[in-house]
Design a protein around this motif. Structure first.
Motif, PDB file in Angstrom:
ATOM      1  N   PRO A   1       0.111 -14.789 -42.597  1.00 47.51           N
ATOM      2  CA  PRO A   1       1.157 -13.809 -42.946  1.00 47.51           C
ATOM      3  C   PRO A   1       2.434 -14.460 -43.469  1.00 47.51           C
ATOM      4  O   PRO A   1       3.031 -13.986 -44.451  1.00 47.51           O
ATOM      5  CB  PRO A   1       1.405 -13.078 -41.618  1.00 47.51           C
ATOM      6  CG  PRO A   1       0.117 -13.204 -40.874  1.00 47.51           C
ATOM      7  CD  PRO A   1      -0.398 -14.566 -41.225  1.00 47.51           C
TER       8      PRO A   1
ATOM      9  N   LEU B   1       7.458   0.963 -40.919  1.00 50.59           N
ATOM     10  CA  LEU B   1       6.686  -0.245 -41.187  1.00 50.59           C
ATOM     11  C   LEU B   1       5.256   0.042 -41.614  1.00 50.59           C
ATOM     12  O   LEU B   1       4.705  -0.649 -42.484  1.00 50.59           O
ATOM     13  CB  LEU B   1       6.674  -1.137 -39.941  1.00 50.59           C
ATOM     14  CG  LEU B   1       8.017  -1.708 -39.484  1.00 50.59           C
ATOM     15  CD1 LEU B   1       7.831  -2.515 -38.208  1.00 50.59           C
ATOM     16  CD2 LEU B   1       8.627  -2.577 -40.578  1.00 50.59           C
ATOM     17  N   PHE B   2       4.647   1.071 -41.014  1.00 53.72           N
ATOM     18  CA  PHE B   2       3.218   1.274 -41.195  1.00 53.72           C
ATOM     19  C   PHE B   2       2.856   2.503 -42.019  1.00 53.72           C
ATOM     20  O   PHE B   2       1.672   2.776 -42.226  1.00 53.72           O
ATOM     21  CB  PHE B   2       2.544   1.356 -39.818  1.00 53.72           C
ATOM     22  CG  PHE B   2       2.854   0.188 -38.941  1.00 53.72           C
ATOM     23  CD1 PHE B   2       2.841  -1.105 -39.451  1.00 53.72           C
ATOM     24  CD2 PHE B   2       3.164   0.367 -37.599  1.00 53.72           C
ATOM     25  CE1 PHE B   2       3.126  -2.196 -38.639  1.00 53.72           C
ATOM     26  CE2 PHE B   2       3.446  -0.718 -36.780  1.00 53.72           C
ATOM     27  CZ  PHE B   2       3.432  -2.002 -37.306  1.00 53.72           C
TER      28      PHE B   2
ATOM     29  N   GLU C   1       7.727   2.420 -36.339  1.00 51.92           N
ATOM     30  CA  GLU C   1       6.336   2.329 -36.788  1.00 51.92           C
ATOM     31  C   GLU C   1       6.106   3.134 -38.062  1.00 51.92           C
ATOM     32  O   GLU C   1       5.348   2.720 -38.940  1.00 51.92           O
ATOM     33  CB  GLU C   1       5.387   2.812 -35.682  1.00 51.92           C
ATOM     34  CG  GLU C   1       5.237   1.865 -34.497  1.00 51.92           C
ATOM     35  CD  GLU C   1       6.442   1.870 -33.572  1.00 51.92           C
ATOM     36  OE1 GLU C   1       6.608   0.928 -32.800  1.00 51.92           O
ATOM     37  OE2 GLU C   1       7.230   2.854 -33.634  1.00 51.92           O
TER      38      GLU C   1
ATOM     39  N   VAL D   1      -3.380  -0.462 -44.032  1.00 54.01           N
ATOM     40  CA  VAL D   1      -2.304  -0.620 -43.046  1.00 54.01           C
ATOM     41  C   VAL D   1      -2.039   0.708 -42.348  1.00 54.01           C
ATOM     42  O   VAL D   1      -1.868   0.775 -41.122  1.00 54.01           O
ATOM     43  CB  VAL D   1      -1.011  -1.133 -43.719  1.00 54.01           C
ATOM     44  CG1 VAL D   1       0.160  -1.109 -42.733  1.00 54.01           C
ATOM     45  CG2 VAL D   1      -1.219  -2.548 -44.236  1.00 54.01           C
TER      46      VAL D   1
ATOM     47  N   TYR E   1      -2.734   0.616 -38.396  1.00 52.75           N
ATOM     48  CA  TYR E   1      -1.543   0.529 -37.552  1.00 52.75           C
ATOM     49  C   TYR E   1      -0.930   1.883 -37.197  1.00 52.75           C
ATOM     50  O   TYR E   1      -0.138   1.973 -36.263  1.00 52.75           O
ATOM     51  CB  TYR E   1      -0.471  -0.323 -38.245  1.00 52.75           C
ATOM     52  CG  TYR E   1      -0.754  -1.806 -38.218  1.00 52.75           C
ATOM     53  CD1 TYR E   1      -0.466  -2.572 -37.094  1.00 52.75           C
ATOM     54  CD2 TYR E   1      -1.303  -2.440 -39.320  1.00 52.75           C
ATOM     55  CE1 TYR E   1      -0.710  -3.942 -37.073  1.00 52.75           C
ATOM     56  CE2 TYR E   1      -1.547  -3.811 -39.312  1.00 52.75           C
ATOM     57  CZ  TYR E   1      -1.250  -4.550 -38.189  1.00 52.75           C
ATOM     58  OH  TYR E   1      -1.503  -5.899 -38.169  1.00 52.75           O
TER      59      TYR E   1
ATOM     60  N   SER F   1       1.836  -5.698 -46.685  1.00 58.65           N
ATOM     61  CA  SER F   1       0.591  -5.109 -46.174  1.00 58.65           C
ATOM     62  C   SER F   1      -0.476  -6.175 -45.973  1.00 58.65           C
ATOM     63  O   SER F   1      -1.208  -6.167 -44.967  1.00 58.65           O
ATOM     64  CB  SER F   1       0.091  -4.034 -47.151  1.00 58.65           C
ATOM     65  OG  SER F   1       0.961  -2.910 -47.154  1.00 58.65           O
TER      66      SER F   1
ATOM     67  N   ARG G   1       0.290  -8.098 -42.781  1.00 62.03           N
ATOM     68  CA  ARG G   1      -0.051  -7.356 -41.569  1.00 62.03           C
ATOM     69  C   ARG G   1      -1.561  -7.348 -41.334  1.00 62.03           C
ATOM     70  O   ARG G   1      -2.037  -7.500 -40.196  1.00 62.03           O
ATOM     71  CB  ARG G   1       0.486  -5.929 -41.660  1.00 62.03           C
ATOM     72  CG  ARG G   1       2.001  -5.867 -41.785  1.00 62.03           C
ATOM     73  CD  ARG G   1       2.527  -4.466 -41.554  1.00 62.03           C
ATOM     74  NE  ARG G   1       3.933  -4.363 -41.932  1.00 62.03           N
ATOM     75  CZ  ARG G   1       4.937  -4.878 -41.249  1.00 62.03           C
ATOM     76  NH1 ARG G   1       4.695  -5.554 -40.140  1.00 62.03           N
ATOM     77  NH2 ARG G   1       6.186  -4.749 -41.668  1.00 62.03           N
TER      78      ARG G   1
END
Length: 440
Positions: A224, A383-384, A380, A365, A369, A58, A61
């Motif tokens: 990152p 990941l988010f 997505e 996040v 996102y 996180s 990102r």
């Protein structure tokens, strides 16, 4: 407008973060963790590593989305709300302001035990004075000092592990490969999580480097990558080291849990190695304190430049050195509290602020996102949403695994932050001051 110069590469940032984590601290705190987990120190580090990896994702990102100084403070205020961002910064201040003090206090305590005729207060003042002077001079000097001292620290750590392996191989009754350090006679998850909550103290370097964004070349890619590398490397070092130390000393009985590594060092290497270990530990504490103070000062600089903290003190750079001297000096002044505190008190509530900030960054996040994006496919969602939720739940679990004193002190600090925010915003009627972080 005050601007920091971009001089740091990926290698420099990773070195800075690992120095902040102080790999040798796994030895300095081994006795405490062994006592809390009842001999399952490696298991605690595995749990801490997993939780920190999801949170590191996180941070990575958000560092890519907002390549500016400020860390959790910036990420939360820009993705969720300025008011919540202020509280995230306030929580991080709890961690960052007191971490250098705790680091220097641990180093001073070890030196005092080795040289009892020298007052511990003198060691504390020496740590504060030397580290503050180096950080005022700038990160280039700090980077050079860190590079030299990190080599010493790693050599001592490698020697300690090698002697542990030699010690285990010399005892036919002790196998070199065993699951006992991870599961024991019966895995007690609450004890492991309590140990993991303490072990996370050593992982704070991965988020600290995000405060160096404005001094890093190509920060959208470098920061990152550095965050993830630091977390992975640090976790592997902590797990492997604690595993072999646990094999060499499976008992949880020590003359003193606070200095258990002394006892183990003497058992595996004799009196001469005890001196070598002391040098390595003190070097580790010095490099960690150097990085911790630098990161804390950068966070104060970001908040001061925003006007959230007094700009005249925190939001200015020295014309001579190009560093936030006022913020650096304040960190040194706060560390003077070590003259009247012990290690337990100074470290008891540091992780509360870290876990609260980690949880908010994981949440940011999802806001940035997912909720504010038009792309919401399965990838997505994983990941988010899923990954940051795992990170948030794990850090909140670690938070409630802290001892009651840490939770009480942490909530008290948070309450002070809410009161200050109310005053700053006229009873929450307006937003806290905000500065747009433009690229240099």
């Amino acid at each position: 407008m005050a601007r920091l110069q971009r001089t740091l590469s990926l290698g420099s940032v990773v070195l800075f973060g690992i120095a902040y984590m102080t790999p040798i601290i796994v030895l300095g705190t081994f006795g405490i963790l062994a006592d809390v987990t009842q001999g399952l120190v490696p298991a605690a580090y595995v749990a801490a590593s997993l939780a920190m990896l999801f949170t590191a994702l996180s941070y990575a990102r958000m560092a890519a989305a907002f390549p500016v100084a400020g860390s959790a403070y910036t990420y939360v205020r820009k993705s969720i709300s300025p008011k919540l961002g202020f509280l995230a910064g306030w929580a991080v201040l709890l961690d960052y302001l007191f971490l250098p003090m705790a680091i220097w206090l641990i180093g001073a305590a070890y030196l005092h035990s080795a040289f009892p005729d020298v007052p511990q207060a003198l060691w504390v003042l020496a740590f504060i004075g030397v580290t503050t002077a180096i950080n005022v001079a700038g990160l280039k000097l700090a980077k050079t000092v860190n590079g030299a001292l990190m080599l010493v620290q790693f050599l001592v750590l490698l020697a300690f592990v090698a002697l542990c392996v030699h010690y285990v191989l010399g005892d036919a009754s002790k196998p070199l490969w065993s699951l006992a350090p991870f599961v024991g006679e019966g895995l007690n998850l609450p004890l492991v999580m309590s140990g993991a909550a303490i072990a996370c103290y050593s992982f704070l370097g991965f988020d600290a480097v995000s405060t160096l964004t404005e001094e890093t070349r190509d920060p959208r890619r470098t920061i990152p990558r550095a965050i993830l590398l630091i977390t992975l490397v640090g976790g592997l070092i902590f797990i492997a080291t604690s595993y072999f130390v646990q094999l060499a000393h499976p008992s949880i009985e020590f003359q003193s849990a606070d200095s258990a590594a002394y006892e183990i060092a003497r058992n595996i290497g004799g009196d001469m190695f005890v001196s070598v270990f002391l040098i390595g530990l003190i070097v580790g504490q010095f490099t960690s304190g150097l990085s911790a103070q630098a990161s804390a000062s950068r966070l104060l600089f970001a908040m001061g430049r925003d006007g959230v903290l007094p700009q005249s003190l925190f939001g200015r750079l020295s014309e001579r050195f190009g560093t936030p001297v006022g913020s650096i000096v304040l960190c040194g002044v706060v560390a003077l509290l070590a003259l009247e505190m012990d290690v337990t008190t100074s470290t008891s509530f540091i992780n509360f602020g870290a876990f609260l900030a980690f949880s908010l960054v994981n949440l940011s996040v999802i806001f940035h996102y997912w909720l504010r994006s038009d792309q919401r496919g399965p990838r997505e969602a994983l990941l988010f949403v899923v990954c940051p939720l795992i990170g948030m739940v794990s850090t909140l679990w670690l938070m409630i695994s802290l001892d009651h004193l840490a939770i009480i002190l942490g909530l008290s600090w948070l309450a002070l932050g809410v009161i200050y925010l109310a005053w700053l915003t006229g009873g929450f009627r307006r937003q806290p001051p905000e500065l747009h972080f433009e690229e240099a």
